[in-house]
Design a protein around this motif. Structure first.
Motif, mmCIF file in Angstrom:
data_model
loop_
_atom_site.group_PDB
_atom_site.id
_atom_site.type_symbol
_atom_site.label_atom_id
_atom_site.label_comp_id
_atom_site.label_asym_id
_atom_site.label_seq_id
_atom_site.Cartn_x
_atom_site.Cartn_y
_atom_site.Cartn_z
ATOM 1 N N PRO A 22 -0.879 46.907 60.531
ATOM 2 C CA PRO A 22 0.145 46.073 59.906
ATOM 3 C C PRO A 22 1.188 46.867 59.128
ATOM 4 O O PRO A 22 2.352 46.456 59.073
ATOM 5 C CB PRO A 22 -0.667 45.170 58.965
ATOM 6 C CG PRO A 22 -2.037 45.149 59.532
ATOM 7 C CD PRO A 22 -2.246 46.499 60.141
ATOM 8 N N LEU A 83 -1.287 37.608 56.594
ATOM 9 C CA LEU A 83 -0.679 38.250 57.760
ATOM 10 C C LEU A 83 -0.102 37.219 58.723
ATOM 11 O O LEU A 83 0.999 37.402 59.264
ATOM 12 C CB LEU A 83 -1.717 39.114 58.476
ATOM 13 C CG LEU A 83 -2.208 40.362 57.734
ATOM 14 C CD1 LEU A 83 -3.278 41.073 58.557
ATOM 15 C CD2 LEU A 83 -1.063 41.305 57.423
ATOM 16 N N GLU A 121 5.114 42.536 49.639
ATOM 17 C CA GLU A 121 4.618 42.463 51.009
ATOM 18 C C GLU A 121 3.759 43.680 51.335
ATOM 19 O O GLU A 121 2.698 43.555 51.957
ATOM 20 C CB GLU A 121 5.788 42.356 51.992
ATOM 21 C CG GLU A 121 6.468 40.991 51.995
ATOM 22 C CD GLU A 121 7.538 40.879 53.064
ATOM 23 O OE1 GLU A 121 7.934 41.921 53.639
ATOM 24 O OE2 GLU A 121 7.997 39.755 53.340
ATOM 25 N N THR A 125 -0.280 43.165 51.828
ATOM 26 C CA THR A 125 -0.761 43.488 53.166
ATOM 27 C C THR A 125 -1.961 44.428 53.107
ATOM 28 O O THR A 125 -2.859 44.377 53.957
ATOM 29 C CB THR A 125 0.367 44.130 54.000
ATOM 30 O OG1 THR A 125 1.424 43.178 54.159
ATOM 31 C CG2 THR A 125 -0.120 44.546 55.377
#
Length: 212
Positions: A22, A83, A121, A125
């Protein structure tokens, strides 16, 4: 601290950092649309999450994720939801772009994310990713002897952070060269579509991941 252990840990951390995941796709989404500063904000979010996981591992708190199936399940689902949420947001953005009648988006239609959002973010994550936590629970303790202090343990976290910073900084500089392409509607639609599908895929895979 044994230099051999340090070198081995850096090698393991490097493999973890450069493996597809990711983080790389988040950078690939952020930089072309929001620029270098936002990309670096992502990276600082990654690093902050590493220190959270490292601290939990050093003080033995995150062992609950291994010993408690419920705790692991909660963190796993939160990470998966986050996600998938990023993925859905990207797909929605792609759909909006597809409805634009103009072949090229005006510069005022490009809305870069704020530094705070980019940092958040990157942080979320990683801090909600059980895979990062499992790395600090399984691989990390193997490189620390019982007679070594906390500072030596944090030195390894710092080494992991430096490797992460160097790898993704190179990616930021590379991707920043195509930032102007984000003014093109088709490029933005393609980028958001790919990002959305990938993040939903990562989220789904995380949701199905088993403890241990």
């Amino acid at each position: 601290m044994d230099i051999h252990n340090v070198i081995t840990f850096i090698a393991v951390a490097t493999l973890l950092v450069i493996s597809p995941g990711p983080n790389g796709f988040l950078i690939a989404k952020t930089v072309p649309l929001s620029g270098q500063k936002a990309g670096f904000a992502n990276i600082f979010g990654f690093v902050a999450a590493f220190y959270v996981h490292g601290t939990l591992s050093i003080f033995g708190i995150s062992v609950l994720l291994v010993q408690s199936a419920q705790a692991f399940f909660i963190l796993k689902i939160l990470g998966a939801i986050y996600l998938i949420w990023i993925g859905i947001k990207s797909l929605i953005s792609a759909f909006k772009v597809s409805n634009k009648k103009l072949p090229n988006l005006a510069q005022r239609d490009i809305k870069p994310i704020s530094m705070c959002t980019a940092f958040s973010e990157g942080f979320l994550t990683n801090v909600l990713n059980p895979k990062v936590s499992m790395f600090y629970l399984s691989a990390f303790p193997q490189f620390i002897s019982t007679n070594e202090g906390v500072m030596n343990a944090y030195a390894l976290v710092t080494a992991h952070s430096i490797v992460n910073f160097m790898w993704f900084s190179a990616m930021v500089f590379m991707l920043s060269r195509i930032k102007k392409s984000a003014n093109n509607a088709q490029f933005k639609k393609w980028l958001n579509s790919i990002t959305g599908i990938v993040f939903i895929g990562f989220g789904s895979k995380l949701a199905l991941m088993k403890n241990g």
